[in-house]
Design an enzyme around this catalytic site. Structure first.
Site, PDB file in Angstrom:
ATOM      1  N   ASP A   1      -3.396  -3.657  12.514  1.00 35.89           N
ATOM      2  CA  ASP A   1      -3.373  -4.214  11.162  1.00 35.89           C
ATOM      3  C   ASP A   1      -3.961  -5.624  11.161  1.00 35.89           C
ATOM      4  OD1 ASP A   1      -2.170  -1.903  10.315  1.00 35.89           O
ATOM      5  OD2 ASP A   1      -0.154  -2.753  10.136  1.00 35.89           O
TER       6      ASP A   1
ATOM      7  N   HIS B   1      -6.116   1.960  14.688  1.00 32.63           N
ATOM      8  CA  HIS B   1      -6.432   0.600  14.233  1.00 32.63           C
ATOM      9  C   HIS B   1      -5.261  -0.332  14.544  1.00 32.63           C
ATOM     10  CE1 HIS B   1      -3.878   2.113  11.025  1.00 32.63           C
ATOM     11  NE2 HIS B   1      -3.713   0.863  10.596  1.00 32.63           N
TER      12      HIS B   1
ATOM     13  N   HIS C   1      -2.271   1.780  16.429  1.00 32.55           N
ATOM     14  CA  HIS C   1      -1.549   2.939  15.902  1.00 32.55           C
ATOM     15  C   HIS C   1      -2.456   3.774  15.011  1.00 32.55           C
ATOM     16  CE1 HIS C   1      -1.175  -0.293  12.933  1.00 32.55           C
ATOM     17  NE2 HIS C   1      -0.914   0.615  11.998  1.00 32.55           N
TER      18      HIS C   1
ATOM     19  N   LYS D   1       0.867  -1.179   0.000  1.00 34.64           N
ATOM     20  CA  LYS D   1       0.000   0.000   0.000  1.00 34.64           C
ATOM     21  C   LYS D   1       0.901   1.225   0.000  1.00 34.64           C
ATOM     22  CE  LYS D   1      -3.617   2.330   2.702  1.00 34.64           C
ATOM     23  NZ  LYS D   1      -4.125   2.556   4.082  1.00 34.64           N
TER      24      LYS D   1
END
Length: 344
Positions: free
Chosen positions: A232, A230, A286, A211
């Protein structure tokens, strides 16, 4: 500038964050303004930069590396690695071609836009997951798979700049070596054989999803977020940032900036390794802030199980005293629930 994207006759108006930022406003649209519980100006611990564990992969005792990585994964869910074996030139080329793509005219980028109704993440876009209370993240992105070859769809790889493919393939070649090493050390840190996490996560079918995040300058960085809080979904995330700070980690309920180290890779423990380790390793919470004057970019690679692969706590870690804390679930189902904010 808005672009009309169509799929099976449906049309959808999309305004890219980069286009909004180019209007040189002194404010931002209301959908980008976070609640007070999220606003960086209010929730960041100012004047304190977090020095997360930094681990030198370039030598020394392997048992000590295993200990350090295991400790960081348990206590932080995040660490940085230096002397990782990826040449600075390969990282520099990856960053250069990504930056050049985002500097192209908008209509050239839209060629790679995610098809409407398309389930996967691949393609150029702005929205990734269901937005809570209609709030938007101050970021545009490009996703595409870089490994294994069977997962690569070159229609999502830009042909301009011309060296884009070469730079990404070169980086992927080196990155796989780092990922394999980390997965081995993480397995050993749990007292397991060194291929336990790799095999539990899908073996040779494990995917590498790149990404590129593009966070343009924001007139009100005190109110907006590049990406909200969030963890991962992946097994592991390996990230290259540019030199504009923005990564924040939550420690004891407070948000801290993470220290930037040139040429280091930032490693995030993802949900799937937390699940496989039955909670011994922790996925890191994070988020990303934005900058008033400078563009921040980052290049995370999400190392993921195959869509239909079931992930659960590794059997050797489960007994009467340590029952399974997580359900075994197909990764594709896990991902769908998380992106759509559904219970797991």
């Amino acid at each position: 500038m808005k672009y009309s994207l169509s799929d099976q006759g449906e049309k959808m108006e999309v305004e890219r964050v980069q286009a909004i930022a180019s209007k040189t406003l002194d404010t931002i649209p209301s959908e980008f303004i976070r609640s007070e519980a999220e606003q960086p100006a209010i929730t960041t611990v100012h004047g304190s930069v977090l020095e997360v564990p930094t681990i030198d992969l370039g030598g020394g005792d392997e048992d000590e590396l295993v200990r350090l990585i295991s400790k960081a994964s348990n206590e932080w869910g995040l660490f940085q690695v230096v002397n990782h074996g990826i040449p600075n030139e390969a990282i520099g080329n990856l960053q250069r071609v990504g930056k050049e793509f985002f500097e192209l005219p908008q209509q050239e980028k839209e060629v790679y836009a995610k098809p409407q109704g398309h389930d996967g993440e691949e393609g150029y876009g702005t929205k990734l997951q269901r937005e809570i209370e209609g709030k938007k993240a101050w970021v545009d992105h490009l996703f595409h798979n870089i490994w294994p070859p069977s997962a690569i769809n070159y229609k999502f790889w830009p042909t301009n700049p011309p060296s884009y493919r070469e730079a990404n393939e070169e980086y992927a070649k080196y990155l796989r070596g780092v990922a394999e090493k980390l997965l081995k050390y993480l397995s050993r840190g749990l007292g397991l054989v060194e291929d336990a996490i790799k095999e539990g996560g899908g073996g040779e079918e494990i995917g590498y999803l790149l990404k590129i995040n593009y966070y343009p300058p924001c007139p009100r960085p005190d109110l907006a977020l590049g990406v909200p809080a969030h963890t991962d979904m992946s097994l592991l995330t390996i990230l290259v940032p540019n030199d504009v700070p923005g990564l924040q980690v939550c420690r004891d309920g407070r948000w801290y900036d993470v220290k930037y180290i040139p040429n280091a890779l930032i490693i995030h423990i993802g949900d799937q390794i937390e699940i496989m380790s039955n909670g011994k390793y922790k996925a890191v919470l994070h988020r990303t802030t934005v900058n008033k004057d400078r563009t921040r970019m980052s290049w995370p690679v999400f190392i993921e199980p195959p869509h239909d692969h079931a992930v659960g706590p590794i059997a050797e870690l489960i007994d009467e005293e340590n029952p399974a804390k997580y359900r075994t679930k197909k990764y594709g189902d896990y991902k769908y629930c998380k992106l759509n904010k559904l219970p797991q």
